[in-house]
Design a protein around this motif. Sequence first.
Motif, short mmCIF file in Angstrom:
data_model
loop_
_atom_site.label_atom_id
_atom_site.label_comp_id
_atom_site.label_asym_id
_atom_site.label_seq_id
_atom_site.Cartn_x
_atom_site.Cartn_y
_atom_site.Cartn_z
N VAL A 144 -21.80 27.86 62.69
CA VAL A 144 -22.03 26.47 62.31
C VAL A 144 -20.92 25.64 62.94
CG1 VAL A 144 -22.20 24.86 60.40
CG2 VAL A 144 -23.06 27.17 60.16
N ILE A 153 -19.18 32.49 56.32
CA ILE A 153 -19.35 31.31 57.17
C ILE A 153 -18.18 30.35 57.05
CG2 ILE A 153 -21.86 31.44 57.04
CD1 ILE A 153 -21.70 28.85 55.32
N LEU A 154 -17.30 30.56 56.08
CA LEU A 154 -16.25 29.58 55.85
C LEU A 154 -15.21 29.46 56.96
CD1 LEU A 154 -15.19 29.41 52.14
CD2 LEU A 154 -15.69 27.55 53.67
N LEU A 165 -16.44 27.46 59.73
CA LEU A 165 -16.67 26.11 59.23
C LEU A 165 -15.37 25.33 59.25
CD1 LEU A 165 -19.43 25.16 58.09
CD2 LEU A 165 -18.43 25.33 55.83
N LEU A 166 -14.33 25.95 58.74
CA LEU A 166 -13.06 25.22 58.65
C LEU A 166 -12.46 25.01 60.04
CD1 LEU A 166 -11.31 24.05 56.37
CD2 LEU A 166 -9.72 25.87 56.92
N VAL A 167 -12.56 26.02 60.88
CA VAL A 167 -11.99 25.89 62.22
C VAL A 167 -12.70 24.78 62.99
CG1 VAL A 167 -11.86 27.01 64.46
CG2 VAL A 167 -11.06 28.20 62.43
N PHE A 201 -14.35 22.32 61.74
CA PHE A 201 -14.01 21.04 61.11
C PHE A 201 -12.65 20.57 61.61
CE2 PHE A 201 -11.34 19.48 57.54
CZ PHE A 201 -11.74 18.17 57.59
N GLY A 202 -11.69 21.51 61.66
CA GLY A 202 -10.37 21.16 62.18
C GLY A 202 -10.47 20.67 63.61
#
Lengths: 287, 239, 355, 395, 234
Positions: A34, A91-92, A95-97, A99-100
């Motif tokens: 994602v 998936i987190l 997702l965070l990478v 988003f960063g």
Amino acid sequence: MIWLDTIAQGILLGGLYALFATGLSLVFGIMRLVNLAHGDLIVLAAYLILLVVTLLGLSPWLAVLVAAPVMFGLGWMLQRWVLNRVLGPDILPPLLVTFGLSIALQNALLEGFSADSRRIPNPALEGASVAVGPLNLGVMPLLTFGSAVAVILVLNRIIYATPLGRAFRATSDDPVTAGLMGIDPRRIFALATGLAMVVVTIAALYLGTRANFDPAIGPARLIYAFQAVIIGGLGSLWGTLIGGVILGVAQTTGAALNPEWQILAGHIAFLAVLLIRPRGLFPRAND
Amino acid sequence: MILELESVSKSYGALKVTDAVSLQVPRGQALGIIGPNGAGKSTLFNLITGNVLPDAGRIGFLGRDVTGLPAMARVRMGVGRSFQIPQPFEGLTVFENLLTAASFGGAGAPRDQMAQDCAEILRRTGMLPRANRLAGSLSLLDRKRLELARAMATAPELLLLDEIAGGLTEAECRSLVDTIREIHAGGTTIIWIEHVLHALNSVVERLAVLDFGRLIGVGAPEEIMASREVREIYLGIDI
Amino acid sequence: MTPTHWRMTTLTRAGLVTGGLALALIVLGLVLPAFASRKLIQDLFYILTMLTLAQLWNLLAGYGGLVSVGQQAFVGIGAYALFGGVILAGMDPLLALLLGGLAALVLAVPMAFFAFRLHGAYFAIGTWVMAEVARLSIAQWKALGGGTGTSLPRDATSGMKVLDWIGALFGVRAAAARDILAYWLALMLAVAVIGGIYWLLRNRLGLGLIAVRDNIEAARSVGVDVRRMKWAVFLLASAATGVTGALIFLQTARISPDAAFALTDWTAYVIFIVVIGGIGTIEGPILGVLVFFALRSLLADYGSWYLLTLGVIAIVVMLFAPRGLWGLISDRTGVQLFPVRRWLHGPGVGEETSR
Amino acid sequence: QGRKIRLGYVSPQTGPLAGFAESDAYNIARFLATDAGRNFDVIVKDSQSNPTRAAEVAKDLIISDGIDLMLVASTPENTNPVATTCEAEGVPCISTKAPWQPWFIGQQGNPGNPESWRPFDFAFHYFWGLEDVIAVFTNMWAQLGTNRQVGGLFPNDADGNAWGDPDNGLRPGLAAAGFTLSDPGRYQNLSDDFTAQINAFRAADAQIVTGVVIPPDFTTFWNQSRQQGFRPKAVTVAKALLFPQSVETLGEAGHNLSSEVWWSPNHPFASSLTGQDARALAEDFTRETGRPWTQPIGFIHSLFEIAADVMGRVDAPEDADKVAAAIAATRLDTMVGRIAWDGAGVPPFAAQNVCKTPLVGGQWRRQADGGFDLVIVDNQTAPAIPAGGTMEALA
Amino acid sequence: MLLQTCGLHAGYDRFKALFGVDIAVEPGECVAIIGANGAGKSTLMRAISGVLRSAPDMVLHRGVPIGHLPAPQVMQRGIAMVPEGRRLFPSLSVEENLLIGAQMRRGTGPWALESVYELFPILRERRASPGTALSGGQQQMVAIGRALMSNPDLLLCDEISLGLAPVVIRDIYAALPRIRATGAAVVVVEQDITQALTVADRVYCLMEGRVTLTGRPGDLSRAAIHDAYFGGHA
Ligand SMILES: Nc1ncnc2c1ncn2[C@@H]1O[C@H](COP(=O)(O)OP(=O)(O)OP(=O)(O)O)[C@@H](O)[C@H]1O
Ligand SMILES: Nc1ncnc2c1ncn2[C@@H]1O[C@H](COP(=O)(O)OP(=O)(O)OP(=O)(O)O)[C@@H](O)[C@H]1O
Ligand SMILES: [Mg+2]
Ligand SMILES: [Mg+2]
């Protein structure tokens, strides 16, 4: 007549959304990634094209040819050095990478290019239109839709008729077993992201010639891209095109009823499709 | 009858894994199930517990039709199971694994009593020394014991055991057999899938044989072991 | 019969220390307005509300496996319910906070019904889109300013009786008294949410959640009702998020759909806090919010460089400490400030433990 | 006294509104260098174009920096949260660069109910209002021969809702001037398609398009209009056509688009601080930064003029009530015209808090080098500001 | 020595499954690994093939340490695996499943599409159908063919008889001599002891992650196997 026009314009708009979504679909389909930075990558590519146009004085069409390899390399490195390390059943982390990456990119672009809204100049075609029966269809929207179809045709040919595509599909099915076949999933993923970035560059051309863009404009495009991918079903590029068209038509018809419902109508079409078919319209058999 | 299967079938794609199996288990009986690898034994368990729903047929438990009931409801009715491939909650300790089973699938005892009961089960299965270890760090053997212990913690009326003796030493095997006998003596109905036939036969009163999803024989252990069919199927694994 | 000679305990020494410390902190927190600057009170308000949001998201994602990207829907709906209650129905703002929670709960039901049909990435994007739908729908609510948004009338908030009392108690002006009230509410909310989550985790539900997270098939086979567990967690988190949202905007006194339903402010930063701190622990979000706030205070004046740094830190932490900063610390030291383990003691219980 | 006066300034230095804040640094540096400026500290906070953040930093300025006076500018998204915060905190605030209706009405609890509207004690605003923009726009259109049918593009944001409001927005004013507004409804910013609006305008036979549109949306709209064969005689919209940079992105298609003009180098005003006239300020800005002049420059400059004037008239800068009274008593000729909160031209409910500045109409003319020049084509509303040409119909 | 493991340790996360396993395979040899469920047979295969990594010199291929190499590189050195459960790629047709085995191969050898179709003629008929539409036995043939396509000098087969009817198992094992005839060594993991003893030159018995017995089929008594299999002493 107005309705015919509304639907025709909706379909053409769908072409733009499909173009935004195709790169995402490729990446999402092959590695279930994602990518929240997808919209910002499109904007990055648009700036790149603009840079080439203004620095080298090339036409935007030629500038894409310069920008695409650069974007391919960027995508390749991004996947190889960053995203591959966080891919997994959870998936987190990706997702965070991403988003960063998204906020980092937005703000780096802001530093580099300021908040001014820019546009890729394309004076010859931007106002041009052709009459189709009773309708006036813009040349650029038609080209956008045509490019979406062409991109999907080419990608499908790569995926279904080349050894590389075979490796894509195999890795997507089962990266561990693909590894046993001598296929390095990390390399395949990097290639896939690189390829997606080429599509992103093409999408950026149409984004940048259609309207102004500024560093903050990416996320608004991301949600449509995701919706198109999910409506279409994971791994089906034609599905993505249809997803884009459904979104586009929903938006223009919603707006024709009342402009307040334009974007809402797109979202509701998305939710309705998911309610009936939680895996999209054309899901892969095995997921 | 505590458990009644009526021509239960299940296929995975073209592969018929359970083929019209009908079986009745009286309350309090210990039934053994044998059959070659891939015969559909574990699938039969999954059908009984509700982890897998049948394509056709009917399953009755304690006189109720439970065919469509989800797994967790059946656990609460009294179906306890162990998994062939141990599936511990790796982030919990051994004791907490049991506590989870007792508090969700058990009889609903008060908290302190529940702890006592779990500890008692741990003692009986020899897991007491490992009570405070994370389940994820156990050896295979201890994982299998934990499977048995956790199944018991749900206070089952019907206990389904899937290959829990495989790989045990002779002494361990004997103590396992003793434990199961003890559980059985307490009135729990047991169905036990096992390749280690001597252990199985020293506990069960009845033996069922599965082959290619079909039930090809049910009867007293001696009778079944003597039948030609079974000898043929088991040709290779010495008894 | 079996003699009752086994004991179950859950507290460790670290846990007791935390308990004492927490109690002291809460008391300190309550009397803090007597000597703290308004600046500190205001910072603490921000920290506490973000911490509450983070804990709730952690409950969802870290324990319930529900990676929602739509929490801004509940913040927004809670806030708008408060404004609607106060402006249109003339409610007392404190009562309207609860209305915020109720509104979020009401929104959560259809959202859960829909979202629970989806999994993984689809769930995440589905919740995001639903939050967008909520935002766009609220933006049509003309009585509260539509897309423009609206402000809380001054008399509505300064009319509260408690404010006079607080003002008199600390000898401060109405504006400062409002800050103190909001801060106390945030403190109570944070304590209630953290305490509540801790209590849940030490209870049956906690075991069930971890069981589901570890092995869903096995969880079903010991009688855990996975679906009900998810519903419970989702509704609880939504309602509490709604109250928090209402409180945040009560303090801001100005609302607009874009602000109240901001993906970045109420979900992205919250995810950042939880994941940087360490998901699936109570300690993680606490650590995370401190790091986040420190960054914000240090870098906020550098404009885009602040956000750029934030983005890069998110990437770096995920690459090198995927279990977050608290994961790093507890791996090294084994310390748990909020112990949830149930230890068995008694004859025959081995001393061997493992982290 | 010995201590310096502390001014807080909240502006959208980053994010989509950053264009409005482009001249902040320049103006503040110039202000601090003046004689009056030496008595001041200016603490600038970036709202990141985010209303929530704007309120937060405003509060921060009040609480931790202990400012004496708040200055804020640039669109209701930025001014309103700051003004609301100041009002709640009892800190004087001077605000500009947002039409006064979205500023004043937009801060009311229930904008739909005029009975409930209340004046502010500490928040003051100066800019023009919708009545001015109506006058300017209709005057400009009156120069052309049209059928007086107007299509309106109003997004669902603070500006769009104020402009599009059927009772307090553009519609009644246009009607009074003999123009009919067709308003298909509020759209969301960053829409990708304007077919619905184009069809609606076409159905109403609109020869004029107006609205308050953000630049990307205007580009989309204008391209689609041309592609779909919709050719109005005049396009006069606010916001999107404010900055030369955004008009330049339109290329050829930007020629003769028109917009309201609130400040230009041709405005016959001079600074009370530096004595510079408008042209000198614009030229100095371009020399200093290498960027073309934009309308916000004059207004940001004027904010600091007023601040210096107001604080020069109070003996106790920390006394909020005195400062508020001093603001209310302002009578000052500034870079953007005369500033006095005397209620001139403002309805009674807002008279206390709003002061109006002059507004004229301008048209962008494409130069040979591809750049654009903003020519004032209508000054009936403010004859003191010289016109440079007359309104031309779009090709 | 073609392949050698030296004190091989491997496992999953916190869980250790192999404790110092030593096995050796000579060129052209057929070695069988037997053991009960969960004994660690598949884990051993995964460790050799690079799916699970270990210390470099825990696995030696022609004397070169390869324990640390990832699966693709191990495969390119000439070690191919038929994984447990067949693991065909569902998105690929039968022929594509075979082709993908050859995609990364080094050099040439006896195996190509034609020769695999000769080995398993039924696959030629089903070449266009998706791999998952085949019967279990046919799927197993594809899995073996896929591994052969890389022309390995060592073929690892994990439970190729799992879940198959005896007659199908016979067909599959019938291919083994023809594979060995090309000079490739084969390691088969088998639970069926009789089968294992029939095909193998040498047998290792695994229990609880350790080698408990090794030898030539003819030299091993039933009792010894039973002990090694289940532990204890009968
Ligand atoms: N979820 C599934 N999808 C597809 N096939 C399955 C599934 N579960 C089991 N099978 C197949 O069903 C058949 C029977 O499996 P099952 O696990 O019931 O056998 P078993 O008798 O327990 O064997 P073993 O002795 O090896 O445990 C096997 O061929 C297996 O591959
Ligand atoms: N991916 C995994 N994660 C954690 N543990 C695993 C994993 N795969 C296998 N195991 C465990 O490792 C141990 C050895 O498993 P392995 O698959 O090697 O056994 P095996 O001898 O091949 O058994 P079988 O005959 O059932 O195939 C078992 O206890 C198993 O539960
Ligand atoms: Mg089984
Ligand atoms: Mg195995």
